[in-house]
Design an enzyme around this catalytic site. Sequence first.
Site, PDB file in Angstrom:
ATOM      1  CD  GLU A   9      23.941  22.382  -5.744  1.00 19.29           C
ATOM      2  OE1 GLU A   9      24.126  22.123  -4.743  1.00 19.29           O
ATOM      3  OE2 GLU A   9      22.999  23.023  -6.400  1.00 19.29           O
ATOM      4  CG  ASP A  49       7.063   8.240   1.316  1.00 13.87           C
ATOM      5  OD1 ASP A  49       7.087   7.178   1.525  1.00 13.87           O
ATOM      6  OD2 ASP A  49       6.130   8.993   1.647  1.00 13.87           O
TER       7      ASP A  49
HETATM    8  C1  NOJ Z   1       4.973   5.151   1.179  1.00 11.74           C
HETATM    9  C2  NOJ Z   1       5.789   4.566   2.357  1.00 11.74           C
HETATM   10  O1  NOJ Z   1       6.471   3.420   1.854  1.00 11.74           O
HETATM   11  C3  NOJ Z   1       4.443   4.141   3.408  1.00 11.74           C
HETATM   12  O2  NOJ Z   1       5.243   3.307   4.179  1.00 11.74           O
HETATM   13  C4  NOJ Z   1       4.079   5.445   3.983  1.00 11.74           C
HETATM   14  O3  NOJ Z   1       3.107   4.922   4.881  1.00 11.74           O
HETATM   15  C5  NOJ Z   1       3.503   6.332   2.669  1.00 11.74           C
HETATM   16  N1  NOJ Z   1       4.371   6.340   1.707  1.00 11.74           N
HETATM   17  C6  NOJ Z   1       3.134   7.630   3.381  1.00 11.74           C
HETATM   18  O4  NOJ Z   1       4.359   8.417   3.339  1.00 11.74           O
END
Ligand code: NOJ
Length: 592
Positions: A299, A235
Amino acid sequence: MTTDLTPDIGDPNETLTFAGLDRKTAVTTGSEWWRSAVIYQIYPRSFADSDGDGIGDLAGITSRLPALLELGIDAIWLSPFFTSPQHDAGYDVANYCDVDPLFGTLADFDTLLAESHALGIKVIVDLVPNHTSWDHEWFKAAIASPEGSPERDRYVFRDGLGPNGDIAPNNWESVFGGPMWSRITNPDGTPGQWYLHIFDISQPDLNWENEWVRAQFRDILRFWLDRGADGFRVDVAHGLIKEEGLPDYTPSAEAGSMGGGAVPLTPEIADPIDAPTPPYWAQEGVHEIYRDWNKVLGEYDGERVLCAEAWVEPLHKLAHWVRDDEMHQAFNFTYLSANWSAEELRIVIDTSIAAFATVGAPSTWVLSNHDVVRHATRLALAPGHLQGDGIGPKSVGIPDPADGLRKARAATAVMLSLPGSAYIYQGEELGLPEAIDLPDEARQDPTWFRTNGERYGRDGCRVPIPWEANTPSYGFGPADASWLPQPAGWDGYARDQQSGVAGSTLELYKLALSLRAESKLGMGAVAWITDLGFGDDVLAFRNGDITVISNTGAMPVELPVEVLGELLLASDPVDEAVLPADTTVWLRALEL
Ligand code: NOJ
């Protein structure tokens, strides 16, 4: 349509150009599964609810794996199911190594993983390293500890400006609206320092300059790798490092809220020589973090994958995320942001393949996910709609669902024919549109709250998906209601209404996926057909033994005899040698 095979196409080498690339090097060699995989995104709270609380869960996913096997995907990516107060639907993690009771238990995860593997489906876990939840014990310790303490240093704390420190440390605006800083109250009740949050106030950013934070995440990776996870979707992979000094920054009006742009694509926009780098995105320092993680994955046995969620443009810069010793993939959001236009698609496909080829990687392709308006709606919207803003009852230019679905089916048929890896978002295989008429009081996206309803946000693409018609919650679960209300009239989209029904969107996806596997399109290369007199609205190329022709225009076009062959797939019915508006066909290519 059953068209005649018309084998005489002259010298194929004269009729083809290769987008400036050598066909053999357009996609680099390598047998790793993820290079050509079709990865299906599961948004757990909206996939299948086993216990009747109106929220999907891990056991629900396990019970529906056979449907995914039948669809023909290679892997699933699970959006976050970890312990969380759910202020951002689980992207606010309070414990990275446990399952939130909403979704089940670690044992449920193990079962899901084992059953997926038994069916030959890989499992990718979502990792959220940019920020934690404010409920995470690290953040609780940070605010309980004095300024300058090691606990504080795990997050990005700064003193406020002005004589009383009551002005935020800089002018950055949160992705969800409002300032990117919030001020804490010290344990003694006095106003304290400010902490940075690129997203919601409940999602404090970690300080990735801190070695302790880095060590924690190596352990978190190992925790899931030990359990057998096949990799991670990372993310906000482009956000972890901020520019030194945290200088003020004002983004351009065109920048989308998730970082994606909204203007029509030109080659310069698809891949400009240089573009400004916001001080909180795409800083060089992130790369050493992923080089470190790449070693951690090394790993382990098997081919484990790291996929970057990085809203980074231009593409040549995004390609840096997938250098040999870093991530293996990055979502191609430039492709997702392209309008339904042959010209734009040609540009973005060429540019993507070329950009990733420079680092020895294939491109990825994606049209929908849980952050953007579903492509069965988005592709019929007027160009210029900002990603992440959503649409709702008061939006202007709400498109006709039939128009959107037609374009979406045609666009999917293009995407699934491309070499590289493709991502499918749950429900798109049913042709689901964006849920536009959600009542205000049902909305849950922090974007909605932080902008006082000015931006609808992403709830419309997150509504629980329909499995069976004429049952409570369309078979999503035993309860009548679900965490976001499902629209009336979704019976026709339900999987059981489409399964085995010729011409349904579900059968179109199944056919595309099985032909893609059979003809190894994921490992192929794009060879444009440029000289057959198609107009600007037509995209035509070969990938291996398949010719793909897509008409993105409003008028039907005649297919020249040179390309006619066995019709393998049509995104909508076609009549003889005429390709209707907004339709894609796959034909058996003639020998090159
Ligand atoms: C990207 C994610 O896909 C989204 O849903 C989220 O709100 C933001 N990152 C923050 O984590």
